[in-house]
Design a protein around this motif. Structure first.
Motif, mmCIF file in Angstrom:
data_model
loop_
_atom_site.group_PDB
_atom_site.id
_atom_site.type_symbol
_atom_site.label_atom_id
_atom_site.label_comp_id
_atom_site.label_asym_id
_atom_site.label_seq_id
_atom_site.Cartn_x
_atom_site.Cartn_y
_atom_site.Cartn_z
ATOM 1 N N TYR A 12 0.870 -1.186 0.000
ATOM 2 C CA TYR A 12 0.000 0.000 0.000
ATOM 3 C C TYR A 12 0.898 1.223 0.000
ATOM 4 O O TYR A 12 1.866 1.279 0.755
ATOM 5 C CB TYR A 12 -0.863 0.038 1.263
ATOM 6 C CG TYR A 12 -1.953 -0.996 1.314
ATOM 7 C CD1 TYR A 12 -3.065 -0.884 0.490
ATOM 8 C CD2 TYR A 12 -1.878 -2.073 2.187
ATOM 9 C CE1 TYR A 12 -4.081 -1.833 0.547
ATOM 10 C CE2 TYR A 12 -2.885 -3.014 2.250
ATOM 11 C CZ TYR A 12 -3.981 -2.883 1.425
ATOM 12 O OH TYR A 12 -4.980 -3.814 1.483
ATOM 13 N N THR A 48 -6.567 -9.050 7.331
ATOM 14 C CA THR A 48 -7.665 -8.469 6.553
ATOM 15 C C THR A 48 -7.281 -8.340 5.083
ATOM 16 O O THR A 48 -8.085 -8.620 4.186
ATOM 17 C CB THR A 48 -8.047 -7.084 7.125
ATOM 18 O OG1 THR A 48 -8.419 -7.260 8.492
ATOM 19 C CG2 THR A 48 -9.206 -6.471 6.365
ATOM 20 N N ASN A 52 -9.288 -10.039 2.080
ATOM 21 C CA ASN A 52 -9.814 -9.198 0.997
ATOM 22 C C ASN A 52 -9.319 -9.674 -0.370
ATOM 23 O O ASN A 52 -10.068 -9.643 -1.351
ATOM 24 C CB ASN A 52 -9.426 -7.734 1.207
ATOM 25 C CG ASN A 52 -10.237 -7.086 2.317
ATOM 26 O OD1 ASN A 52 -11.257 -7.627 2.755
ATOM 27 N ND2 ASN A 52 -9.794 -5.930 2.777
ATOM 28 N N ASP A 169 -14.555 -13.275 8.546
ATOM 29 C CA ASP A 169 -13.664 -12.294 9.167
ATOM 30 C C ASP A 169 -14.196 -11.951 10.556
ATOM 31 O O ASP A 169 -15.221 -11.287 10.659
ATOM 32 C CB ASP A 169 -13.577 -11.040 8.294
ATOM 33 C CG ASP A 169 -12.434 -10.128 8.720
ATOM 34 O OD1 ASP A 169 -11.729 -10.470 9.684
ATOM 35 O OD2 ASP A 169 -12.249 -9.079 8.085
HETATM 36 P P1 ADP Z 1 -9.935 -4.964 11.208
HETATM 37 O O1 ADP Z 1 -11.030 -4.606 12.172
HETATM 38 O O2 ADP Z 1 -10.300 -6.101 10.283
HETATM 39 O O3 ADP Z 1 -8.570 -5.138 11.843
HETATM 40 P P2 ADP Z 1 -8.747 -2.589 10.160
HETATM 41 O O4 ADP Z 1 -9.024 -1.580 11.214
HETATM 42 O O5 ADP Z 1 -7.394 -3.226 10.064
HETATM 43 O O6 ADP Z 1 -9.864 -3.716 10.235
HETATM 44 O O7 ADP Z 1 -9.058 -1.964 8.725
HETATM 45 C C1 ADP Z 1 -10.308 -1.489 8.366
HETATM 46 C C2 ADP Z 1 -10.241 -1.038 6.920
HETATM 47 O O8 ADP Z 1 -9.294 0.030 6.780
HETATM 48 C C3 ADP Z 1 -9.775 -2.130 5.988
HETATM 49 O O9 ADP Z 1 -10.507 -2.056 4.783
HETATM 50 C C4 ADP Z 1 -8.310 -1.830 5.724
HETATM 51 O O10 ADP Z 1 -7.912 -2.243 4.422
HETATM 52 C C5 ADP Z 1 -8.276 -0.322 5.849
HETATM 53 N N1 ADP Z 1 -6.985 0.141 6.430
HETATM 54 C C6 ADP Z 1 -6.293 -0.448 7.410
HETATM 55 N N2 ADP Z 1 -5.152 0.204 7.675
HETATM 56 C C7 ADP Z 1 -5.142 1.262 6.828
HETATM 57 C C8 ADP Z 1 -4.218 2.330 6.611
HETATM 58 N N3 ADP Z 1 -3.072 2.455 7.279
HETATM 59 N N4 ADP Z 1 -4.543 3.254 5.664
HETATM 60 C C9 ADP Z 1 -5.672 3.134 4.976
HETATM 61 N N5 ADP Z 1 -6.567 2.153 5.128
HETATM 62 C C10 ADP Z 1 -6.298 1.224 6.038
#
Ligand code: ADP
Ligand code: ADP
Length: 235
Positions: A12, A48, A52, A169
């Protein structure tokens, strides 16, 4: 083998500073038919992102991903949408039911998208809801039933088209412990009696103890696996 994942990476790019985060870093995983697998790992380890990508919602930066012998990464958007509808079922932490539809209508949704006959749909939905002990509630709306019943409805919807792989999930994340136990027992039952292959992301060791194999992920890679022999009740 049902699912074959090789050298999977996902980068990313942070739009503000241009730096890359490697959410997946050469991940390898094989899933055989009729396995019940838990994916565990610390927050930020790539769980995640992996789910995905397996769900076809996101594309990896590089690597191989074959489900049922089909190279998912070679499919175009339309082919992928069809492939997902045919082969995959999803269960999320927050149920994702449509509030304007009854439980039965929610469960019928994936079949109605497939344009099958109405009578056939009604019978299959009926059987599925009875199998999940939701026969009495099927004409109710999601907000009229408990969280556990909503999640079982989501499971029914995910399985109604008999997918080859069920992706879940944190499925017990929003359930009280009794409903969570009931859901995990249901997963075990679906796995042993209906030959469902299940891949579940969880951070809860108790949930993971219901599966046959636990895959631990760290820094976007598998770093260890635990296989439970069938004679032992739990590892
Ligand atoms: P989870 O509850 O499954 O751990 P996260 O909080 O890790 O979910 O992520 C929620 C959403 O935000 C996901 O779609 C993830 O891809 C996105 N995401 C996670 N980290 C980042 C980041 N640093 N920047 C942008 N989007 C993010
Ligand atoms: P987990 O589900 O194990 O908590 P994630 O797959 O959500 O891990 O995230 C793995 C890493 O990738 C984390 O460092 C997270 O911040 C980053 N990440 C996830 N989604 C995005 C995104 N959409 N944009 C930028 N970074 C992301």
């Amino acid at each position: 083998m049902l699912l074959h994942v090789r050298a999977l990476t996902k980068a990313y790019r942070n739009t503000r500073n241009g730096l890359e985060t490697w959410a997946l870093n050469g991940l390898e995983l094989d899933v055989y038919r009729q396995e019940f697998i838990s994916i565990m790992g610390p927050s930020g380890s790539g769980k995640t992102t992996l789910l995905n990508i397996l769900a076809g919602l996101d594309r990896p930066t590089s690597g191989e991903l074959c489900l049922q012998g089909e190279n998912m990464l070679a499919l175009n958007a339309d082919e992928l949408a069809l492939f997902r509808r045919r082969n995959l079922g999803f269960v999320f932490q927050d149920f994702n039911l449509l509030d304007t539809l009854t439980l039965a209508e929610n469960v019928a949704l994936p079949l109605s998208l497939d344009k099958r006959g109405g009578g056939d749909i009604r019978q299959r939905v009926d059987e599925m809801l009875h199998f999940l002990s939701l026969g009495e509630q099927m004409q109710r709306y999601p907000y009229e039933v408990s969280g556990g019943q909503q999640q079982r409805t989501a499971v029914a919807r995910a399985l109604i088209h008999r997918p080859r792989l069920l992706l879940a999930d944190e499925p017990t994340g929003n359930l009280d412990s009794a409903s969570a136990r009931a859901l995990l027992e249901l997963f075990q039952q679906l796995n042993s009696q209906q030959q469902a292959t299940i891949l579940m992301v969880t951070h809860d060791p108790f949930s993971a103890s219901y599966s046959q194999r636990v895959v631990f992920i760290k820094d976007g890679r598998v770093f260890c696996q635990l296989q439970r022999s069938s004679s032992q009740p739990q590892f």
